[in-house]
Write an enzyme that holds these catalytic residues in place. Structure first.
Site, PDB file in Angstrom:
ATOM      1  N   TYR A  34     -10.114  -6.584  12.329  1.00  0.00           N
ATOM      2  CA  TYR A  34      -9.341  -6.035  11.056  1.00  0.00           C
ATOM      3  C   TYR A  34      -9.318  -7.259  10.039  1.00  0.00           C
ATOM      4  O   TYR A  34      -8.991  -8.244  10.208  1.00  0.00           O
ATOM      5  CB  TYR A  34      -7.812  -5.706  11.549  1.00  0.00           C
ATOM      6  CG  TYR A  34      -7.199  -5.205  10.237  1.00  0.00           C
ATOM      7  CD1 TYR A  34      -7.263  -3.930   9.475  1.00  0.00           C
ATOM      8  CD2 TYR A  34      -6.377  -5.999   9.321  1.00  0.00           C
ATOM      9  CE1 TYR A  34      -6.677  -3.375   8.366  1.00  0.00           C
ATOM     10  CE2 TYR A  34      -5.728  -5.527   8.046  1.00  0.00           C
ATOM     11  CZ  TYR A  34      -6.059  -4.250   7.805  1.00  0.00           C
ATOM     12  OH  TYR A  34      -5.376  -3.861   6.647  1.00  0.00           O
TER      13      TYR A  34
ATOM     14  N   GLU B  86     -19.175  22.756 -15.454  1.00  0.00           N
ATOM     15  CA  GLU B  86     -19.478  21.436 -15.911  1.00  0.00           C
ATOM     16  C   GLU B  86     -18.654  20.413 -15.280  1.00  0.00           C
ATOM     17  O   GLU B  86     -19.127  19.144 -14.869  1.00  0.00           O
ATOM     18  CB  GLU B  86     -19.325  21.396 -17.343  1.00  0.00           C
ATOM     19  CG  GLU B  86     -20.623  22.297 -18.204  1.00  0.00           C
ATOM     20  CD  GLU B  86     -20.040  22.335 -19.753  1.00  0.00           C
ATOM     21  OE1 GLU B  86     -19.304  21.845 -20.091  1.00  0.00           O
ATOM     22  OE2 GLU B  86     -20.683  23.106 -20.150  1.00  0.00           O
TER      23      GLU B  86
ATOM     24  N   LYS C 293     -17.191  30.945 -29.059  1.00  0.00           N
ATOM     25  CA  LYS C 293     -17.350  30.219 -28.041  1.00  0.00           C
ATOM     26  C   LYS C 293     -16.932  30.415 -26.715  1.00  0.00           C
ATOM     27  O   LYS C 293     -15.468  30.937 -26.702  1.00  0.00           O
ATOM     28  CB  LYS C 293     -17.320  28.619 -28.184  1.00  0.00           C
ATOM     29  CG  LYS C 293     -18.257  28.250 -29.096  1.00  0.00           C
ATOM     30  CD  LYS C 293     -19.545  27.957 -28.445  1.00  0.00           C
ATOM     31  CE  LYS C 293     -19.775  26.273 -28.067  1.00  0.00           C
ATOM     32  NZ  LYS C 293     -20.692  25.854 -27.624  1.00  0.00           N
TER      33      LYS C 293
ATOM     34  N   SER D  67       0.835  -1.121  -0.035  1.00  0.00           N
ATOM     35  CA  SER D  67       0.041  -0.076  -0.013  1.00  0.00           C
ATOM     36  C   SER D  67       0.730   1.325   0.037  1.00  0.00           C
ATOM     37  O   SER D  67       0.355   2.446   0.082  1.00  0.00           O
ATOM     38  CB  SER D  67      -0.979  -0.005   1.185  1.00  0.00           C
ATOM     39  OG  SER D  67      -0.120  -0.033   2.407  1.00  0.00           O
TER      40      SER D  67
ATOM     41  N   LYS E 271      -8.612   3.541   1.399  1.00  0.00           N
ATOM     42  CA  LYS E 271      -7.692   4.807   1.253  1.00  0.00           C
ATOM     43  C   LYS E 271      -7.557   5.638   0.039  1.00  0.00           C
ATOM     44  O   LYS E 271      -7.712   6.647  -0.114  1.00  0.00           O
ATOM     45  CB  LYS E 271      -5.999   4.482   1.596  1.00  0.00           C
ATOM     46  CG  LYS E 271      -6.030   4.003   3.106  1.00  0.00           C
ATOM     47  CD  LYS E 271      -4.767   3.581   3.517  1.00  0.00           C
ATOM     48  CE  LYS E 271      -4.834   3.049   4.972  1.00  0.00           C
ATOM     49  NZ  LYS E 271      -5.896   1.733   4.662  1.00  0.00           N
TER      50      LYS E 271
ATOM     51  N   SER F 118     -13.562  27.168 -27.640  1.00  0.00           N
ATOM     52  CA  SER F 118     -13.759  26.056 -28.593  1.00  0.00           C
ATOM     53  C   SER F 118     -12.505  26.149 -29.519  1.00  0.00           C
ATOM     54  O   SER F 118     -11.968  27.194 -30.199  1.00  0.00           O
ATOM     55  CB  SER F 118     -14.959  25.978 -29.166  1.00  0.00           C
ATOM     56  OG  SER F 118     -14.886  25.385 -30.600  1.00  0.00           O
TER      57      SER F 118
ATOM     58  N   THR G 164     -39.948  27.592 -10.361  1.00  0.00           N
ATOM     59  CA  THR G 164     -40.358  26.303 -10.033  1.00  0.00           C
ATOM     60  C   THR G 164     -40.506  25.514 -11.608  1.00  0.00           C
ATOM     61  O   THR G 164     -41.054  26.175 -12.357  1.00  0.00           O
ATOM     62  CB  THR G 164     -41.541  26.190  -9.012  1.00  0.00           C
ATOM     63  OG1 THR G 164     -42.603  26.797  -9.933  1.00  0.00           O
ATOM     64  CG2 THR G 164     -41.339  27.095  -8.002  1.00  0.00           C
ATOM     65  N   HIS G 165     -40.107  24.412 -11.557  1.00  0.00           N
ATOM     66  CA  HIS G 165     -40.146  23.624 -12.908  1.00  0.00           C
ATOM     67  C   HIS G 165     -39.183  24.373 -13.700  1.00  0.00           C
ATOM     68  O   HIS G 165     -39.497  24.177 -15.219  1.00  0.00           O
ATOM     69  CB  HIS G 165     -41.490  23.250 -13.380  1.00  0.00           C
ATOM     70  CG  HIS G 165     -42.648  22.872 -12.261  1.00  0.00           C
ATOM     71  ND1 HIS G 165     -42.922  21.689 -11.870  1.00  0.00           N
ATOM     72  CD2 HIS G 165     -43.364  23.606 -11.487  1.00  0.00           C
ATOM     73  CE1 HIS G 165     -43.560  21.658 -10.907  1.00  0.00           C
ATOM     74  NE2 HIS G 165     -43.868  22.901 -10.641  1.00  0.00           N
TER      75      HIS G 165
ATOM     76  N   ASN H   5      -2.424  -2.848  12.793  1.00  0.00           N
ATOM     77  CA  ASN H   5      -4.073  -2.405  12.724  1.00  0.00           C
ATOM     78  C   ASN H   5      -4.292  -1.233  13.497  1.00  0.00           C
ATOM     79  O   ASN H   5      -5.265  -0.494  12.819  1.00  0.00           O
ATOM     80  CB  ASN H   5      -4.641  -3.719  13.382  1.00  0.00           C
ATOM     81  CG  ASN H   5      -4.360  -4.806  12.668  1.00  0.00           C
ATOM     82  OD1 ASN H   5      -3.574  -4.851  11.388  1.00  0.00           O
ATOM     83  ND2 ASN H   5      -4.846  -6.017  12.878  1.00  0.00           N
TER      84      ASN H   5
ATOM     85  N   GLN I 170      -8.051  -1.916   3.742  1.00  0.00           N
ATOM     86  CA  GLN I 170      -6.986  -0.928   2.854  1.00  0.00           C
ATOM     87  C   GLN I 170      -7.671  -0.302   1.836  1.00  0.00           C
ATOM     88  O   GLN I 170      -7.022   0.669   1.234  1.00  0.00           O
ATOM     89  CB  GLN I 170      -5.828  -2.088   2.507  1.00  0.00           C
ATOM     90  CG  GLN I 170      -4.664  -1.551   1.730  1.00  0.00           C
ATOM     91  CD  GLN I 170      -3.378  -2.298   1.734  1.00  0.00           C
ATOM     92  OE1 GLN I 170      -2.792  -2.680   2.505  1.00  0.00           O
ATOM     93  NE2 GLN I 170      -3.275  -2.805   0.266  1.00  0.00           N
TER      94      GLN I 170
ATOM     95  N   ASN J  71     -17.001  28.953 -23.070  1.00  0.00           N
ATOM     96  CA  ASN J  71     -17.751  27.621 -22.404  1.00  0.00           C
ATOM     97  C   ASN J  71     -17.522  27.806 -20.928  1.00  0.00           C
ATOM     98  O   ASN J  71     -16.621  27.967 -20.338  1.00  0.00           O
ATOM     99  CB  ASN J  71     -17.336  26.496 -22.914  1.00  0.00           C
ATOM    100  CG  ASN J  71     -17.485  26.212 -24.297  1.00  0.00           C
ATOM    101  OD1 ASN J  71     -18.535  26.868 -24.766  1.00  0.00           O
ATOM    102  ND2 ASN J  71     -16.789  25.647 -25.112  1.00  0.00           N
TER     103      ASN J  71
HETATM  104  N1  ARG Z   1      -1.610  -1.293   4.572  1.00  0.00           N
HETATM  105  C1  ARG Z   1      -2.741  -1.719   5.746  1.00  0.00           C
HETATM  106  C2  ARG Z   1      -3.910  -1.063   5.544  1.00  0.00           C
HETATM  107  O1  ARG Z   1      -4.075  -0.225   4.879  1.00  0.00           O
HETATM  108  C3  ARG Z   1      -1.961  -1.544   6.900  1.00  0.00           C
HETATM  109  C4  ARG Z   1      -2.514  -2.584   8.143  1.00  0.00           C
HETATM  110  C5  ARG Z   1      -2.043  -4.116   7.815  1.00  0.00           C
HETATM  111  N2  ARG Z   1      -2.343  -4.901   8.916  1.00  0.00           N
HETATM  112  C6  ARG Z   1      -2.148  -6.030   8.599  1.00  0.00           C
HETATM  113  N3  ARG Z   1      -2.560  -6.867   9.631  1.00  0.00           N
HETATM  114  N4  ARG Z   1      -1.710  -6.757   7.472  1.00  0.00           N
HETATM  115  O2  ARG Z   1      -5.016  -1.528   6.394  1.00  0.00           O
END
Ligand code: ARG
Length: 465
Positions: free
Chosen positions: A317, A290, A283, A23, A325, A277, A155-156, A110, A322, A285
């Site tokens: 956990y 948007e 144009k 990660s 994130k 454009s 309205t509408h 964890n 993971q 825009n």
């Molecule tokens: N990269 C892990 C996460 O984002 C960190 C925790 C890892 N814990 C484990 N028991 N493998 O959750």
């Protein structure tokens, strides 16, 4: 490959597995939170006599050095480590030697990752709150300047009754104010420290969880170690609140796009916030509006994604988490960017006040007031509604506004009409007679503006209160 847990393995991890599992490419984003969390943890370990003062000092110095070097670009977060936690710990050991190996005493990745993510999200909630406050300031400014700027209310998407630009903007003030309220709720509810929960069942060391919580600015420690490592409710709450922010921005953008169209011309988006454009030279825009409208889908997607990820996870956990994130980081960056850009676009936008006023005049937005006029003369509302309906038909036939009919024409449809009908249907009166709180009349609007002003003065951005 650099891992913290090789001891019980006899073979190297397959490279594809390693890549799939790692990660570091995204959790490097919270290196600062990771290091600050470790600093608090180590101070607590020393206070409890689990580390000596010397060990504590050496580790603290090492961690502070790593933070400084990452910040000033002297230390690159290398993706040869599995995650940011491994990177920091390995770098620490590399720099200060064996004493660095004591950092992870009484802790698991964890509770560490639960802490890092919370610290990161908490900072971002506060920053987003500050940006929303800036947007509210822009809206307030437009409101203050435009209590006499008439425009049609719809309205509408059909012209309904005249309002003012201040009143229309006031609707968005309320929306973004509620959004800030949601940020404050989230901040408060999430502000409990998971550190010390260990892998799932706490630890046998005499940790002082209140102390670490205090060092990190939390209201206290979380109360169930299994929940602590597997709770991502606050992420879901933030994504939900941010989806609502985007929904509000998107509606606002939609209006600006309509108002900026050749047909409406109520506003002109500044050149600095418009695009051209490649083929049509004429144009200009509204791409920014948007894009903000478009990016709303991306934030909703993140919310759906995390809700789905979390729904089948048994306690405590699991690695599924993971996945919280990347989508959350992307959504936060998206929303912050959208609020900032939208604010700039709104602040620099020109309102074509004459066009707005003429539009309000030429759409029978005063028809209700003509009916109310008759009601005041004793005509039952339902009959008054019918009479004014016939007047509107007459106007359409003659291509004029109610204000343009002669008294003779009025009287031909109902003898109750007198000379004062013209004053009753004048746009200024139509708006300014509406003075119940929340209505567009100047007196009511002034009251609300005072409330808005006090709110902006009193509501410090989160984390600064
Ligand atoms: N990269 C892990 C996460 O984002 C960190 C925790 C890892 N814990 C484990 N028991 N493998 O959750």
């Amino acid at each position: 490959m650099a891992q913290l847990w090789g001891g019980r393995f006899t073979k190297e991890t397959d490279q594809l597995v390693y890549n799939f599992n790692a990660s570091i490419l995204f959790d490097r984003k919270f290196y600062k939170q990771d290091i600050n969390g470790s600093i608090a943890h180590v101070k607590m370990l020393a206070k409890q006599g689990i580390l000596t003062g010397e060990e504590c000092d050496a580790i603290l110095k090492g961690l502070e050095g790593i933070l400084e070097d990452v910040e000033n670009g002297n230390l690159e977060i290398s993706d040869k480590y599995e995650d940011i936690h491994s990177f920091v710990e390995a770098t620490l050991i590399d720099r200060i030697g064996d004493v660095g190996k004591k950092l992870h005493t009484g802790r698991s990745r964890n509770d560490q990752v639960a802490l890092d993510m919370k610290l990161y999200v908490r900072d971002e909630v506060a920053e987003l709150d500050g940006l929303l406050k800036e947007l509210l300031q822009t809206i307030y400014h437009i409101m203050k300047e435009n209590t006499e700027t008439f425009m049609p209310g719809f309205t509408h998407l059909q012209k309904a009754q005249p309002v003012t630009l201040a009143h229309h903007m006031g609707a968005y003030f309320e929306m973004f104010k509620r959004d800030r309220g949601r940020m404050a709720d989230i901040y408060k509810r999430m502000n409990l420290c998971p550190l010390g929960a260990g892998a799932l069942a706490g630890t046998t060391y005499p940790l002082d969880r209140e102390y670490t919580a205090e060092l990190l600015g939390f209201a206290g420690p979380t109360l169930n170690s299994m929940d602590s490592v597997s709770d991502r409710d606050y992420v879901i709450e933030l994504l939900s609140a941010m989806s609502t922010v985007m929904m509000h921005l998107s509606r606002f953008c939609e209006e600006i796009i309509i108002w900026n169209s050749n047909e409406y011309q109520f506003v002109e988006i500044d050149d600095t916030y418009s695009t051209g454009s490649s083929i049509m030279p004429q144009k200009k825009n509204p791409d920014i509006a948007e894009l903000v409208r478009g990016k709303t889908g991306r934030v909703y997607g993140a919310l759906m994604s995390i809700l789905t990820t979390m729904k089948g996870i048994p306690l405590a956990y699991n690695k599924d988490m993971q996945e919280d994130k990347e989508l959350t980081f992307d959504a936060i960056d998206t929303v912050k960017g959208c609020v900032k850009l939208f604010n700039g676009m709104l602040a620099s936008m020109q309102f074509q006040k004459e066009t707005m006023k003429n539009s309000a005049k030429n759409g029978f937005t005063n028809a209700t007031d003509a009916a109310d006029y008759l009601v005041n003369k004793g005509v039952p509302f339902r009959d008054a509604h019918g009479i004014v309906g016939r007047l509107v038909l007459l106007c359409l036939e003659k291509n004029v506004a109610l204000d343009d009919l002669t008294l003779k024409q009025y009287k031909a449809i109902s003898p109750e009409f007198e000379e004062d009908i013209y004053e009753a249907v004048s746009m200024e009166n139509c708006v300014n007679k509406r003075n119940t709180i929340g209505a567009p009349g100047t007196a009511a609007m002034q009251q609300v503006l005072t409330v808005c002003e006090n709110y902006l003065k009193e509501s410090a951005p989160l984390g600064q209160a």
